[in-house]
Design a protein around this motif. Structure first.
Motif, mmCIF file in Angstrom:
data_model
loop_
_atom_site.group_PDB
_atom_site.id
_atom_site.type_symbol
_atom_site.label_atom_id
_atom_site.label_comp_id
_atom_site.label_asym_id
_atom_site.label_seq_id
_atom_site.Cartn_x
_atom_site.Cartn_y
_atom_site.Cartn_z
ATOM 1 N N GLN A 143 -53.212 119.564 36.280
ATOM 2 C CA GLN A 143 -52.871 119.583 34.857
ATOM 3 C C GLN A 143 -51.805 120.637 34.541
ATOM 4 N N VAL A 144 -51.883 121.738 35.255
ATOM 5 C CA VAL A 144 -50.833 122.760 35.088
ATOM 6 C C VAL A 144 -49.484 122.141 35.448
ATOM 7 N N ILE A 145 -49.469 121.423 36.572
ATOM 8 C CA ILE A 145 -48.232 120.781 37.013
ATOM 9 C C ILE A 145 -47.750 119.755 35.996
ATOM 10 N N GLU A 146 -48.686 118.969 35.490
ATOM 11 C CA GLU A 146 -48.302 117.957 34.494
ATOM 12 C C GLU A 146 -47.669 118.609 33.274
ATOM 13 N N GLN A 147 -48.231 119.750 32.843
ATOM 14 C CA GLN A 147 -47.667 120.423 31.657
ATOM 15 C C GLN A 147 -46.255 120.936 31.938
ATOM 16 N N ILE A 148 -46.055 121.489 33.121
ATOM 17 C CA ILE A 148 -44.715 121.993 33.449
ATOM 18 C C ILE A 148 -43.733 120.824 33.546
ATOM 19 N N LYS A 149 -44.170 119.740 34.196
ATOM 20 C CA LYS A 149 -43.309 118.556 34.291
ATOM 21 C C LYS A 149 -42.998 117.992 32.905
ATOM 22 N N GLY A 150 -44.018 117.999 32.047
ATOM 23 C CA GLY A 150 -43.827 117.512 30.680
ATOM 24 C C GLY A 150 -42.764 118.311 29.940
ATOM 25 N N MET A 151 -42.773 119.622 30.166
ATOM 26 C CA MET A 151 -41.801 120.483 29.494
ATOM 27 C C MET A 151 -40.388 120.286 30.041
ATOM 28 N N ILE A 152 -40.293 119.850 31.308
ATOM 29 C CA ILE A 152 -38.976 119.516 31.856
ATOM 30 C C ILE A 152 -38.518 118.185 31.263
ATOM 31 N N SER A 153 -39.461 117.269 31.231
ATOM 32 C CA SER A 153 -39.159 115.926 30.755
ATOM 33 C C SER A 153 -38.689 115.932 29.295
ATOM 34 N N ASP A 154 -39.329 116.764 28.454
ATOM 35 C CA ASP A 154 -38.931 116.780 27.033
ATOM 36 C C ASP A 154 -37.824 117.797 26.748
ATOM 37 N N GLY A 155 -37.339 118.467 27.802
ATOM 38 C CA GLY A 155 -36.176 119.338 27.618
ATOM 39 C C GLY A 155 -36.490 120.781 27.279
ATOM 40 N N THR A 156 -37.791 121.127 27.120
ATOM 41 C CA THR A 156 -38.152 122.517 26.817
ATOM 42 C C THR A 156 -37.738 123.439 27.970
ATOM 43 N N LEU A 157 -37.988 122.963 29.189
ATOM 44 C CA LEU A 157 -37.536 123.711 30.367
ATOM 45 C C LEU A 157 -36.371 122.977 31.005
ATOM 46 N N LYS A 158 -35.321 123.750 31.322
ATOM 47 C CA LYS A 158 -34.135 123.155 31.936
ATOM 48 C C LYS A 158 -33.872 123.784 33.287
ATOM 49 N N ARG A 159 -32.952 123.166 34.021
ATOM 50 C CA ARG A 159 -32.581 123.726 35.319
ATOM 51 C C ARG A 159 -32.182 125.186 35.178
#
Lengths: 236, 236
Positions: free
Chosen positions: A13-29
């Motif tokens: 679930q931790v991974i899913e949350q981090i992936k979710g934040m990449i997917s929605d643009g909150t976290l970027k490269r």
């Protein structure tokens, strides 16, 4: 923002949350992740779970752990397929021929795409490589030129995913088939043929002729294929 | 046997040892790994490091953790590329068109391979699918038939890696482009063309004609491509 987690298989679930934040643009490269301590507080899970999740993300190449600096979303995911593809090859006891066949399948139509999209500067790079290859007698250098030639065409396809998979395959072929590339280039009967084929590929790309590019690339791949079959000791 | 570990980045070394044992054949698909406790003893590292390594191997799909039974090398690595490819798409903000283009590049030459290797029973499956597609008016069913049609051709290529990547792309395309497949099949002007193209592909495969198979598959992919471009709302 992060949402506190209450459930089993916590690290997933931790991974899913981090992936979710990449997917929605909150976290970027290149972005820095919150510290392990902050993640523990924000997500309400144990430090062990956070660590497991971060390690896993490190292994799959999504994040990069920099000593003393913290965890960052990777700038590039260029090697993200090397690990899973090589595991797939190991688990399925894939023959190198299968890996090469995938490369062949992809290179042919990639040449057609490149013919549509290649830039003038990429054409110049290719022309230079064709000339250098013709004038070199050093196998090590020729192997490098050959790789750069195919690398440039993959890049000229303008499709990052294709470019990435072809690079991964090139890495894996080098690892699995070892000196096959050098042996093919060394054989006297191949020397002229390979130079002629590289030139023909360059010309088709220069003329922006996708059909011709695919045709000459197919011939080129078939020549390499025949050589791989005949050099049993490196292939089987 | 396992070799005790003394160094930093411990979890990576645990992973390397497990991968090494797969690579040299000590561990095979379906095999059970030693228990966490045994791994701790044999490798001389902390339980936390063992757990981090096992979690990471679980995430990349190399091992499967079965409740109360322990950890096993997966029987199949079929979905091993879904995660890394979807992360790559997210990180690079790949357009669905890029994913579809990769599929197109692969399907064309895969059809040529299938023409060489397809079995009589696979040809029968394809013929049955072509007939069912022609006689169906239900879009949901037609989407399923269409998928099965391309799945069967990928399988007939006889190359597991190609088969696997095409299946992964099919999964990702469904996830990223959502109802594009259904929309393309629904359009009146496409109905007959798609059926005719599927039949032409089937015929080329039946005649074991690689060149023709690639040509008709290219036309089929181009039709889908045009439709993806025109249905802006699902693609861009």
């Amino acid at each position: 923002m992060f949402i506190p987690i209450k459930n089993t298989k916590v690290y997933e679930q931790v991974i899913e949350q981090i992936k979710g934040m990449i997917s929605d643009g909150t976290l970027k490269r290149g972005d820095k992740l919150p510290s392990e301590r902050d993640l523990v507080q924000q997500l309400g899970v144990s430090r062990a779970s956070i660590r497991e999740a971060l390690r896993a993300l490190d292994i799959i190449g999504l994040i990069e752990s920099r000593q003393g600096e913290g965890n960052f979303i990777r700038e590039s995911f260029e090697n993200g397929l090397v690990e899973p593809l090589s595991i797939m090859f190991m688990l399925n006891e894939s023959k190198p021929k299968e890996i090469f066949e995938l490369r062949k399948v992809m290179e042919i139509e990639t040449a057609a795409l490149a013919a549509k999209r290649i830039s003038e500067s990429e054409l110049e790079v290719l022309k230079d490589l064709v000339n250098k290859m013709e004038n070199s007698n050093d196998e090590e250098i020729k192997v490098k030129i050959d790789k750069k030639f195919h690398y440039t065409i993959a890049h000229a396809s303008g499709n990052f995913v294709i470019f990435n998979i072809l690079n991964t395959l090139s890495t894996l072929i080098d690892a699995f088939i070892k000196d096959a590339r050098k042996e093919i280039l060394r054989k006297d009967k191949n020397k002229n043929t390979i130079n002629t084929q590289h030139e023909a590929i360059y010309n088709a790309l220069k003329e922006h002729n996708p059909g011709e590019a695919a045709t000459v690339m197919r011939k080129h791949m078939e020549l390499i294929d025949e050589n791989l079959i005949s050099s049993k000791k490196t292939v089987d």
